[in-house]
Motif scaffolding. Structure first.
Motif, short mmCIF file in Angstrom:
data_model
loop_
_atom_site.label_atom_id
_atom_site.label_comp_id
_atom_site.label_asym_id
_atom_site.label_seq_id
_atom_site.Cartn_x
_atom_site.Cartn_y
_atom_site.Cartn_z
N VAL A 152 0.83 -1.07 -0.22
CA VAL A 152 -0.04 0.11 -0.10
C VAL A 152 0.76 1.23 0.01
N LEU A 169 -6.35 -6.53 1.38
CA LEU A 169 -6.80 -5.00 1.63
C LEU A 169 -8.35 -4.87 2.11
N THR A 198 -7.73 3.47 -3.00
CA THR A 198 -6.20 2.72 -2.26
C THR A 198 -5.41 2.42 -3.54
N VAL A 212 -2.01 0.74 -4.79
CA VAL A 212 -0.96 -0.61 -4.19
C VAL A 212 -0.23 -0.94 -5.50
#
Length: 591
Positions: free
Chosen positions: A262, A278, A286, A288
């Motif tokens: 992340v 996640l 998010t 990643v």
């Protein structure tokens, strides 16, 4: 030209240290000027046109007319750089009223472009158009846009990708490729009819028929021929820009046989950390990194599911299914297997995993990307957020109200279930015509204290109303968001428009000022625009009210918003034009 010796003769400063300090200040001013000049030089104006139309879309062997932007589901991606001006002309060709919200964009002094219906604008009716005009200031990363009226965002949504300024690198290894991943829901039914029926009966709405990745349900559903496939090369690092656009579901996501790092949430860089799974709530984004293996797996497996399923905290019904896409290695090998490896996802109700994941999120807090957490606060506020039950209205038999014991579901903030006005709050505020539209007496605390996560009080009825909280410009705010158990405890992804905030603390049970506040993280807390208030717990956020206008705050579980878990802030003008909301644009839709 001035040098340190000349300054020593001219300046009455008492020491060389003071002179050096003065030189540093001058240098910083010059750098800031050059940076501003360069920013203006590099600023680009990005133009987009969004036509809202009905398009026939088929999923799960079901074809239905779907409201889309430019005929795309999900909608088109907006690309920009930090500092760019973005101009989007929205044209409504459908019978439904439409607005668009640019989720996470700060909208500094551009509140007229924020988009929530009846908050900053009245919606576009059929045949109308409106130009959203804003500048992206101090932001870079992944955000998204979506319809912000009723449940239209089920299909009207898309990604916003903001690149850093020219020649500014990411604070992590440059990826080989970047891929948007939009998590959503597919409904065989018309979502507008779903929520209309629920509001008429007072009961819970029907749930979706499938989850989707970039609009595709994947191979695990019956009669599904549409699967998202990500083709990858060995030994490469990919950046996945993940968005949860689902209406009503928090989600776990994992890639079989691969870990993820992340690096960013809600368009703010974080201290990198590795995870196999996640959790992401509706409204959140998010980013990643994941690095592909050097060789294919033992047994010849070269395809891996990227899968998501719900994280469930409430007591209602939910879509208990799993969406999957495929990560497929570009390998020509006759020994490869036809097997596709499935990741192991947490249990549906694994609240401890969610809490541990949230606890790992920390701001970078570097000189280039500082965490400007308010160290002192001018205003301390305590808001309860939760679900409840109201009696069936007079004149309606209890049989027509389908919540428990012949009641109606409601949701509230500090026991006030927000009612949308018939005109936009921002217009009423700007023209000082708030009488009969809204009241300014939103309470700082619950109207009566009780054991918020324990046995609820006898009188649990919420009050319906349109109230706002007024803040002077530049007020520093500490807000405690406390879940309640009046109907049942539940998690609430709360989104604040117009601001980023710092999540300085989270916990379970009732918030306790004397024991919880001393443990707040005021050094490197995560900076977000949407925070998950834990089931049966609380979240503490801090922000600076430096953006004049009217700003919506609401749960991003759409059913909770529909039931009233929402409110609005009015931030007054400061001093001078740079702290003042400008007049509305000439094409602002009429009410």
């Amino acid at each position: 030209m001035l040098n340190s010796k000349t300054l020593l003769r001219l300046c009455p400063c008492p020491s060389r240290a003071a002179v050096k300090y003065l030189l540093i200040v001058i240098l910083l001013v010059i750098i800031q000027y050059l940076d501003t000049a360069a920013g203006k030089h590099w600023q680009t104006t990005r133009h987009y046109k969004f036509n809202v139309r009905q398009s026939n879309v088929t999923r799960l062997c079901n074809t239905k007319p779907l409201i889309t932007v430019n005929g795309q589901y999900p909608g088109p991606t907006i690309f920009a750089q930090e500092g760019d001006q973005v101009i989007i002309k929205l044209v409504n060709h459908v019978k439904d009223n439409v607005t668009i919200h640019w989720h996470g964009i700060r909208q500094l002094r551009s509140g007229w472009a924020d988009g929530p219906g009846y908050i900053t604008q009245c919606p576009l009716q059929t045949g109308m158009s409106y130009v959203y005009n804003f500048t992206i200031t101090g932001q870079r990363g992944t955000l998204w846009w979506h319809a912000h009226i009723s449940w239209l965002r089920a299909s009207v949504h898309g990604a916003i990708i903001i690149y850093p300024k020219p020649h500014v690198p990411y604070p992590f290894p440059k990826p080989y490729k970047e891929v948007p991943i939009i998590l959503g829901e597919w409904w065989n039914a018309d979502t507008e009819k779903v929520i209309q029926q629920a509001l008429q009966t007072g009961g819970g709405p029907n749930v979706s028929d499938a989850y989707t990745i970039n609009g595709l349900p994947g191979p695990l559903y019956n009669c599904s021929n549409d699967t998202f496939v990500l083709n990858v090369n060995p030994r490469k690092t990919y950046l996945l820009r993940i968005i949860n656009a689902a209406l009503n579901d928090e989600l776990f996501l994992a890639i079989a046989n691969h870990s993820m790092t992340v690096v960013e949430v809600d368009a703010v860089y974080v201290k990198p950390f590795q995870t196999n799974t996640l959790v992401i709530t509706p409204g959140q984004t998010t980013n990643v990194l994941f690095t592909t293996n050097a060789t294919i797996n033992v047994g010849g497996v070269n395809q891996f599911y990227i899968a998501a399923r719900p994280f469930v905290t409430g007591g209602g019904t939910f879509d208990n299914s799993t969406v999957a896409g495929i990560v497929s290695y570009n390998i020509s090998n006759s020994n490869t297997s036809s097997t596709i490896m499935m990741p192991k996802l947490p249990a549906l109700n694994d609240t401890s995993f969610a809490a541990n994941f949230s606890a790992k999120l920390r701001s970078l807090a570097t000189s280039q990307f500082p965490a400007l957490v308010p160290q002192t606060v001018d205003k301390k506020l305590f808001f309860t957020v939760g679900l409840g039950l109201n009696p069936c209205p007079k004149g309606m038999g209890n049989a027509t109200c389908q919540a428990p014991n012949g009641t109606r579901f409601t949701a509230s903030v500090n026991n006030i279930s927000f009612v949308l006005p018939n005109t936009a709050l921002l217009q009423s505020h700007y023209f000082k015509q708030m009488k009969g539209v809204y009241k300014t007496n939103f309470p700082d605390n619950p109207p009566f204290p009780f054991n918020y996560t324990g046995t609820p009080p006898n009188n649990t009825q919420a009050v319906n109303g349109t109230r706002v909280k007024v803040l002077p410009f530049n007020t520093t705010v500490q807000l405690i968001l406390q879940d309640t158990s009046i109907f049942s405890t539940d998690s609430h992804p709360v989104h604040l428009h117009g601001f980023n905030f710092f999540v300085v603390g989270q916990g379970v049970g009732n918030y306790n000022e004397s024991t919880d506040a001393p443990n707040f993280n005021l050094i490197d807390p995560v900076e977000r625009n949407t925070v998950g208030v834990p089931k049966g717990g609380w979240a503490a956020i801090r922000f600076r009210a430096d953006n004049p206008g009217v700003w919506f705050m609401h749960c991003h579980l759409e059913v909770h918003t529909s039931w009233g878990l929402k409110m609005a802030w009015v931030v007054k003008n400061g001093k001078g034009p740079l702290q003042t909301l400008p007049p509305p644009p000439s094409d602002l839709p009429p009410c």
